[in-house]
Write a protein that holds these residues in place. Structure first.
Motif, PDB file in Angstrom:
ATOM      1  N   LEU A 199       2.505 -46.015  30.439  1.00  0.00           N
ATOM      2  CA  LEU A 199       2.068 -44.858  31.240  1.00  0.00           C
ATOM      3  C   LEU A 199       3.148 -43.780  31.235  1.00  0.00           C
ATOM      4  CD1 LEU A 199       0.527 -46.531  34.437  1.00  0.00           C
ATOM      5  CD2 LEU A 199      -0.681 -45.682  32.439  1.00  0.00           C
ATOM      6  N   LEU A 200       4.385 -44.211  31.368  1.00  0.00           N
ATOM      7  CA  LEU A 200       5.520 -43.294  31.392  1.00  0.00           C
ATOM      8  C   LEU A 200       5.599 -42.503  30.078  1.00  0.00           C
ATOM      9  CD1 LEU A 200       7.810 -42.511  33.283  1.00  0.00           C
ATOM     10  CD2 LEU A 200       9.222 -44.259  32.259  1.00  0.00           C
ATOM     11  N   LEU A 201       5.312 -43.213  28.982  1.00  0.00           N
ATOM     12  CA  LEU A 201       5.332 -42.568  27.668  1.00  0.00           C
ATOM     13  C   LEU A 201       4.333 -41.407  27.631  1.00  0.00           C
ATOM     14  CD1 LEU A 201       5.758 -42.303  24.584  1.00  0.00           C
ATOM     15  CD2 LEU A 201       4.139 -44.158  24.301  1.00  0.00           C
ATOM     16  N   PRO A 224       1.291 -46.082  19.859  1.00  0.00           N
ATOM     17  CA  PRO A 224       1.780 -46.745  21.071  1.00  0.00           C
ATOM     18  C   PRO A 224       0.697 -47.578  21.758  1.00  0.00           C
ATOM     19  CG  PRO A 224       1.845 -44.346  21.298  1.00  0.00           C
ATOM     20  CD  PRO A 224       1.433 -44.625  19.913  1.00  0.00           C
ATOM     21  N   THR A 225      -0.552 -47.180  21.566  1.00  0.00           N
ATOM     22  CA  THR A 225      -1.644 -47.937  22.179  1.00  0.00           C
ATOM     23  C   THR A 225      -1.729 -49.320  21.541  1.00  0.00           C
ATOM     24  OG1 THR A 225      -2.773 -45.848  22.495  1.00  0.00           O
ATOM     25  CG2 THR A 225      -4.103 -47.814  22.735  1.00  0.00           C
ATOM     26  N   SER A 226      -1.646 -49.345  20.214  1.00  0.00           N
ATOM     27  CA  SER A 226      -1.661 -50.642  19.527  1.00  0.00           C
ATOM     28  C   SER A 226      -0.433 -51.458  19.909  1.00  0.00           C
ATOM     29  CB  SER A 226      -1.670 -50.448  18.013  1.00  0.00           C
ATOM     30  OG  SER A 226      -2.822 -49.797  17.638  1.00  0.00           O
ATOM     31  N   ASP A 227       0.711 -50.777  20.011  1.00  0.00           N
ATOM     32  CA  ASP A 227       1.943 -51.490  20.392  1.00  0.00           C
ATOM     33  C   ASP A 227       1.770 -52.149  21.754  1.00  0.00           C
ATOM     34  OD1 ASP A 227       3.323 -50.760  18.118  1.00  0.00           O
ATOM     35  OD2 ASP A 227       4.067 -48.911  18.991  1.00  0.00           O
ATOM     36  N   PHE A 228       1.224 -51.383  22.697  1.00  0.00           N
ATOM     37  CA  PHE A 228       1.040 -51.921  24.045  1.00  0.00           C
ATOM     38  C   PHE A 228       0.065 -53.104  24.022  1.00  0.00           C
ATOM     39  CE2 PHE A 228      -1.567 -51.625  28.045  1.00  0.00           C
ATOM     40  CZ  PHE A 228      -0.647 -52.288  28.843  1.00  0.00           C
ATOM     41  N   GLU A 229      -0.998 -52.969  23.274  1.00  0.00           N
ATOM     42  CA  GLU A 229      -1.985 -54.062  23.217  1.00  0.00           C
ATOM     43  C   GLU A 229      -1.372 -55.317  22.577  1.00  0.00           C
ATOM     44  OE1 GLU A 229      -5.969 -51.253  23.324  1.00  0.00           O
ATOM     45  OE2 GLU A 229      -5.546 -52.351  21.489  1.00  0.00           O
ATOM     46  N   ILE A 283      10.291 -52.095  20.342  1.00  0.00           N
ATOM     47  CA  ILE A 283      11.211 -51.069  19.820  1.00  0.00           C
ATOM     48  C   ILE A 283      10.448 -49.768  19.573  1.00  0.00           C
ATOM     49  CG2 ILE A 283      12.628 -50.421  17.809  1.00  0.00           C
ATOM     50  CD1 ILE A 283      13.510 -53.428  17.748  1.00  0.00           C
ATOM     51  N   PHE A 284       9.268 -49.879  18.965  1.00  0.00           N
ATOM     52  CA  PHE A 284       8.466 -48.683  18.694  1.00  0.00           C
ATOM     53  C   PHE A 284       8.094 -47.965  19.995  1.00  0.00           C
ATOM     54  CE2 PHE A 284       7.581 -49.988  14.275  1.00  0.00           C
ATOM     55  CZ  PHE A 284       7.653 -48.749  13.656  1.00  0.00           C
ATOM     56  N   LEU A 285       7.677 -48.752  21.004  1.00  0.00           N
ATOM     57  CA  LEU A 285       7.257 -48.174  22.288  1.00  0.00           C
ATOM     58  C   LEU A 285       8.429 -47.438  22.952  1.00  0.00           C
ATOM     59  CD1 LEU A 285       4.690 -48.118  24.125  1.00  0.00           C
ATOM     60  CD2 LEU A 285       5.691 -50.013  25.381  1.00  0.00           C
ATOM     61  N   LEU A 286       9.606 -48.098  22.937  1.00  0.00           N
ATOM     62  CA  LEU A 286      10.787 -47.488  23.546  1.00  0.00           C
ATOM     63  C   LEU A 286      11.230 -46.248  22.771  1.00  0.00           C
ATOM     64  CD1 LEU A 286      12.867 -50.650  24.550  1.00  0.00           C
ATOM     65  CD2 LEU A 286      11.567 -49.143  26.053  1.00  0.00           C
ATOM     66  N   TYR A 319       9.307 -44.273  21.022  1.00  0.00           N
ATOM     67  CA  TYR A 319       8.350 -43.218  21.379  1.00  0.00           C
ATOM     68  C   TYR A 319       8.723 -42.589  22.726  1.00  0.00           C
ATOM     69  CZ  TYR A 319       4.455 -43.041  18.056  1.00  0.00           C
ATOM     70  OH  TYR A 319       3.680 -42.800  16.978  1.00  0.00           O
ATOM     71  N   LEU A 320       9.082 -43.466  23.660  1.00  0.00           N
ATOM     72  CA  LEU A 320       9.427 -43.020  25.010  1.00  0.00           C
ATOM     73  C   LEU A 320      10.639 -42.082  24.977  1.00  0.00           C
ATOM     74  CD1 LEU A 320       8.501 -43.474  27.930  1.00  0.00           C
ATOM     75  CD2 LEU A 320      10.099 -45.354  28.087  1.00  0.00           C
ATOM     76  N   ILE A 321      11.658 -42.504  24.216  1.00  0.00           N
ATOM     77  CA  ILE A 321      12.880 -41.689  24.116  1.00  0.00           C
ATOM     78  C   ILE A 321      12.573 -40.345  23.444  1.00  0.00           C
ATOM     79  CG2 ILE A 321      15.169 -41.572  23.011  1.00  0.00           C
ATOM     80  CD1 ILE A 321      15.236 -44.705  23.453  1.00  0.00           C
ATOM     81  N   VAL A 322      11.791 -40.393  22.362  1.00  0.00           N
ATOM     82  CA  VAL A 322      11.455 -39.150  21.638  1.00  0.00           C
ATOM     83  C   VAL A 322      10.689 -38.193  22.563  1.00  0.00           C
ATOM     84  CG1 VAL A 322      10.042 -38.202  19.745  1.00  0.00           C
ATOM     85  CG2 VAL A 322      11.513 -40.177  19.337  1.00  0.00           C
ATOM     86  N   SER A 323       9.757 -38.746  23.351  1.00  0.00           N
ATOM     87  CA  SER A 323       8.964 -37.902  24.265  1.00  0.00           C
ATOM     88  C   SER A 323       9.857 -37.261  25.329  1.00  0.00           C
ATOM     89  CB  SER A 323       7.881 -38.711  24.970  1.00  0.00           C
ATOM     90  OG  SER A 323       7.185 -39.450  24.059  1.00  0.00           O
ATOM     91  N   PHE A 324      10.776 -38.060  25.873  1.00  0.00           N
ATOM     92  CA  PHE A 324      11.699 -37.529  26.888  1.00  0.00           C
ATOM     93  C   PHE A 324      12.552 -36.410  26.281  1.00  0.00           C
ATOM     94  CE2 PHE A 324      12.067 -39.570  31.089  1.00  0.00           C
ATOM     95  CZ  PHE A 324      11.027 -40.473  30.992  1.00  0.00           C
ATOM     96  N   VAL A 325      13.037 -36.657  25.072  1.00  0.00           N
ATOM     97  CA  VAL A 325      13.892 -35.650  24.411  1.00  0.00           C
ATOM     98  C   VAL A 325      13.077 -34.381  24.124  1.00  0.00           C
ATOM     99  CG1 VAL A 325      15.206 -35.142  22.296  1.00  0.00           C
ATOM    100  CG2 VAL A 325      15.513 -37.326  23.460  1.00  0.00           C
ATOM    101  N   ALA A 326      11.822 -34.568  23.677  1.00  0.00           N
ATOM    102  CA  ALA A 326      10.960 -33.409  23.375  1.00  0.00           C
ATOM    103  C   ALA A 326      10.706 -32.595  24.646  1.00  0.00           C
ATOM    104  CB  ALA A 326       9.647 -33.869  22.770  1.00  0.00           C
TER     105      ALA A 326
END
Lengths: 305, 332
Positions: free
Chosen positions: B156-158, B259-264, B309-312, B314-321
């Motif tokens: 959700l945070l992502l 990320p959806t597939s990663d979460f699933e 790793i992929f989910l995290l 993505y999260l870092i990239v989104s925060f940076v963006a």
């Protein structure tokens, strides 16, 4: 001592110059009216002076602080009331002020006291607990001024402070500006309304198309404006029937039957009296015409384009 | 100062009608998904006389949560910056001595706090509902469920951070919402759709069973002929396994970009102690160990490390963006 200084301050967006090599000097403790038509570059100048945007060229200093290098330091000693600024509509007037006070690390009790004082100053004490979403434009403007005063600033930047105010609100805002001056604050306010600037400003800057066209006290501006541009009106007892003047003038015209407008590069009143008397006229009135600020503004901004 | 902004944002979110409606909808969908799966299972579970396990019921929830939860998080963050621009509060806020990074971090933290509350309440509601429904819930499954909700929270945070990033880069809230939704649909649909196409291209034509082996059997086969047949089958199996491995590895790599597939995928491992890396099961024609032992939570997490790793990331990239978008924007 100048509290605001700019050196060739320039801002361009996509090649279009909005502020063009601006050299401003504002003395401490004065009310400086920044006058210009819409789109002249007034707001951009204020945003540059507060470090919201980076200049394309040049420097700006507020209280000796380089704005580009230390914008937050400048904001610490400044107050800013943006044109058509917004406040949080879901919060009360008091809560809005308390929220902004947190950026100055003012102790809570002190901040509460300050917020109450400011609400009283701007005449919003009675509606302190009312949500801002229910406020009229005038009330919002007054609250915007209050938030700009939270840190008891040395310099206040007011961008079109009377925008959207009714005549009574305009008078109140002018009164508040005068009060702030009495408190020793420097007020830099922009406006496109000439009488407003004329009435409250100690010094004026006229800006158009990003260029500062004139700056100084009203008297200084007038003196500089009439330098080499003397306008003399003469009234005679007899109806004027002349086809030319031997006195050195650049232009002359008749107004009615007894009045003459003369434009010259120097004061030629004595010569005019002599010439007209020599022609048999009795000069009943002659004086140097002092242009109004409005005439200067119109001449500088529109006629010289 | 970050704290002051974060607390204001948190209070704004928690008291907003938008949050209450969206969160209510998310809870409703989650409960409906639980009820739907449970009802479907009861028919055969009651015959066997067993209670369903948490992971058996939760797989249905994961699908809905990844979809509705993603949209919930996007809807929460899409106007984080643009609303301040549109309400003209940004200039007033920035007229005070506050750094831009403090504003954006405060906003991200405020949203993160809101989502943490939402995820925790959802966890409690789901746990209570599972118990009420008669699903067998013990200490281990509760811990696994809690860890599942930690990942649901990160998921959700992502999407919240993605929405804030679009908000920081857009001129209006409408544009930000549109871009964020297009992005969401793209990453939830596109990767799944293109994965088999790319995998087919990478793996090449699928090996076919040897025709001689299929048609060459007869009653009077010699030992040599039998050995020859076995050899052909073995070669086929090796080729098929190799093709299968290449194909599924490509599919997995491409879908893990979503990320959806990663979460699933993470949910599968975290919730189900029997789930393991499917390598054996999917890559090989004849898996040698079809029985799945029970794994510890640490082992389950290690199976999902690539997806985590992929989910995290993505999260870092989104925060940076989001951060860069706001810090570099010119406020006119």
């Amino acid at each position: 001592m100048n509290i605001i200084e700019t050196e060739n301050l320039t801002k361009a967006y996509d090649g279009a110059v909005v502020v063009d090599h601006l050299n401003l000097s504002v003395k401490k403790g004065t009310v400086y009216g920044f006058l210009g038509p819409n789109g002249a570059g007034k707001t951009t100048t204020i945003l540059l002076l507060l470090g919201f945007i980076q200049p394309t060229e040049g420097k700006a200093y507020v209280a000796g602080i380089d704005v580009q290098e230390k914008p937050v330091e400048v904001k610490r000693i400044s107050g800013f009331m943006p044109a058509e600024g917004g406040l949080y509509p879901n919060m009360t007037a008091f809560d809005n002020l308390m929220y902004f006070s947190k950026f100055y690390r003012i102790p809570k009790k002190e901040a509460e006291k300050r917020a109450k004082e400011l609400l009283e100053l701007v005449g919003l004490k009675e509606v302190a607990d009312k949500k801002v979403g229910e406020f009229s434009t005038g009330m919002k403007q007054r609250l915007l001024l209050a938030q700009a005063l939270l840190n008891d600033p040395e310099v206040l930047f007011l961008d079109e402070p009377t925008n959207g105010l009714d005549p009574h609100g305009v008078i109140e805002m002018r009164e508040l500006i005068r009060e702030l001056k009495k408190d020793g604050k420097t007020v830099f306010f922009s406006s496109h309304i000439l009488p407003e600037v004329e009435e409250v400003s100690d010094e004026i800057g006229i800006i158009s198309k990003g260029k500062l066209l004139a700056s100084g006290s009203q008297e200084e501006i007038k003196r500089r404006f009439i330098e080499g541009r003397f306008i003399i009106t003469v009234e005679t007892k007899q109806p004027l029937k002349i086809s030319g003047l031997s006195t050195e003038v650049t232009e002359w015209r008749k107004e009615g039957t007894n009045r003459l407008w003369v434009y010259a590069s120097r004061d030629v009143r004595e010569e005019l009296i002599k010439e007209l008397t020599g022609m048999g006229y009795t000069v009943t009135d002659i004086h140097l015409h002092e242009p109004t600020l409005e005439e200067i503004f119109l001449e500088l901004v529109y006629r010289r384009e | 100062m970050i704290g002051a902004i974060a607390v204001k944002e948190f209070r704004d979110y928690m008291t907003s009608r938008r949050f209450l409606i969206l969160f209510g909808f998310l809870l409703l969908i989650t409960l409906l998904a639980l009820a739907q799966v449970k009802t479907g299972m009861m028919s055969w579970m009651t015959e066997e006389g067993e209670s369903p396990e948490v992971y058996e019921v939760m797989w249905g929830v994961t699908h809905y949560l990844s979809l509705v939860g993603g949209i919930f998080a996007l809807a929460l963050g899409f106007d984080a910056i643009t609303r301040e621009r549109e309400d003209r509060t940004l200039k007033v806020l920035m007229g005070h001595p506050v750094y831009r990074d403090q504003i954006i971090l405060g906003k991200l933290i405020g949203g993160a706090m809101t989502l943490a509350v939402a995820a925790f309440i959802t966890f409690l509601v789901v746990l209570g509902t599972l118990m009420w429904m008669g699903v067998s819930v013990d200490g281990t499954s509760t811990i696994r469920l809690a860890v599942y909700f930690v990942f649901a929270y990160l998921y959700l945070l992502l999407f919240f951070a993605i929405a804030v990033a679009f908000s920081a880069h857009s001129k209006s809230s409408g544009n930000a919402l549109m871009y964020a939704l297009i992005f969401f649909l793209a990453i939830t649909i596109v990767f799944d759709a293109i994965a088999p196409i790319v995998a087919n291209h990478v793996a090449g034509p699928q090996p076919q069973p040897p025709q001689e082996a299929l048609t060459g059997y007869h009653e009077n086969m010699t030992l040599e002929e039998m050995e020859e047949m076995e050899k052909l089958w073995k070669e086929y199996e090796e080729q098929a396994n190799e093709w299968s491995k290449k194909y599924f590895e490509t599919v997995e790599t491409i879908t893990s970009l979503s990320p959806t597939s990663d979460f699933e995928q993470i949910s599968q491992y975290v919730l189900n102690p029997h789930a393991r890396s499917w390598d054996e099961a999917v890559y090989y024609v004849n898996p040698e160990n079809p029985e799945e032992p029970e794994y510890s939570l640490t082992e389950s997490l290690s199976f999902a490390k690539k997806e985590i790793i992929f989910l995290l990331a993505y999260l870092i990239v989104s925060f940076v963006a989001a951060y860069l978008g706001f810090v570099r924007a010119e406020i006119r």
